[in-house]
Scaffold this motif. Structure first.
Motif, short mmCIF file in Angstrom:
data_model
loop_
_atom_site.label_atom_id
_atom_site.label_comp_id
_atom_site.label_asym_id
_atom_site.label_seq_id
_atom_site.Cartn_x
_atom_site.Cartn_y
_atom_site.Cartn_z
N GLY A 216 0.80 -1.22 0.00
CA GLY A 216 0.00 0.00 0.00
C GLY A 216 0.83 1.27 0.00
O GLY A 216 0.29 2.37 0.04
N THR A 217 2.17 1.12 -0.02
CA THR A 217 3.06 2.26 -0.10
C THR A 217 4.09 2.01 -1.18
O THR A 217 4.28 0.87 -1.62
CB THR A 217 3.78 2.54 1.24
N PHE A 218 4.79 3.07 -1.59
CA PHE A 218 5.80 2.95 -2.64
C PHE A 218 6.85 4.04 -2.47
O PHE A 218 6.65 5.02 -1.77
CB PHE A 218 5.14 3.08 -4.02
N LYS A 219 7.98 3.85 -3.15
CA LYS A 219 9.03 4.88 -3.22
C LYS A 219 9.73 4.69 -4.57
O LYS A 219 10.30 3.64 -4.82
CB LYS A 219 10.02 4.71 -2.07
N ASN A 220 9.66 5.70 -5.42
CA ASN A 220 10.21 5.58 -6.78
C ASN A 220 11.56 6.27 -6.93
O ASN A 220 12.04 6.46 -8.04
CB ASN A 220 9.20 6.07 -7.82
N THR A 221 12.20 6.61 -5.81
CA THR A 221 13.52 7.24 -5.85
C THR A 221 14.47 6.49 -4.93
O THR A 221 14.04 5.77 -4.03
CB THR A 221 13.45 8.71 -5.38
#
Length: 150
Positions: A97-102
């Motif tokens: 339910g969460t993400f980080k694209n960096t």
């Protein structure tokens, strides 16, 4: 007459890229030279670091981190996308339910409404399939639309 001087190979961790009687130099931090006699030192490969000059091997970065080529401090190892934590430490996967694209220390972001990610370590969220919806941000699954709606 002339005096003959015997040449010796530079030790591992040292190099000399000139001819003559100059002494061998120590490989700087972030580089290594495993064999004797080589002319130069090689940069530590990406995903590793070496803090001390001279002999020794490059050390792998902690889990779920990476570094650029030639890194010379542990804090050059930064979290991969999909993972969060301090530089130089093992990183943890973004929760479902969460993400980080960096890369780096940034926190994981909540998936917006209308998107989902069931797995951990996500670099992005997926849109709910046609005929389904998710009203709230974060973790959860997409729900089928009521009958006769889309």
């Amino acid at each position: 007459g002339s005096v003959e001087v015997a040449c010796t190979a530079c030790d591992a961790g040292t190099f000399k890229n000139t001819t003559g009687t100059a002494a061998c130099s120590v490989c700087p931090a972030g580089t290594f030279k495993a064999s004797t006699g080589a002319r130069g030192c090689s940069a530590c490969p990406a995903g590793t670091f070496k803090a001390s000059p001279g002999a020794g091997t490059c050390t792998a970065c902690p889990a779920w981190t990476s570094s650029g080529e030639g890194s010379d401090v542990l804090t050059d190892c930064i979290c991969l996308a999909g993972y969060t934590g301090p530089d130089g430490a093992e990183c943890t996967a973004c929760d479902a339910g969460t993400f980080k694209n960096t890369t780096g220390t940034a926190a994981c972001s909540v998936c917006p409404a209308g998107t989902f990610k069931a797995s951990t370590g996500a670099r992005g969220c997926s849109a709910c399939p046609a005929g389904t919806f998710k009203a709230s941000p974060g973790a959860g699954t997409c729900t089928a639309c009521p009958a006769w709606t889309s």
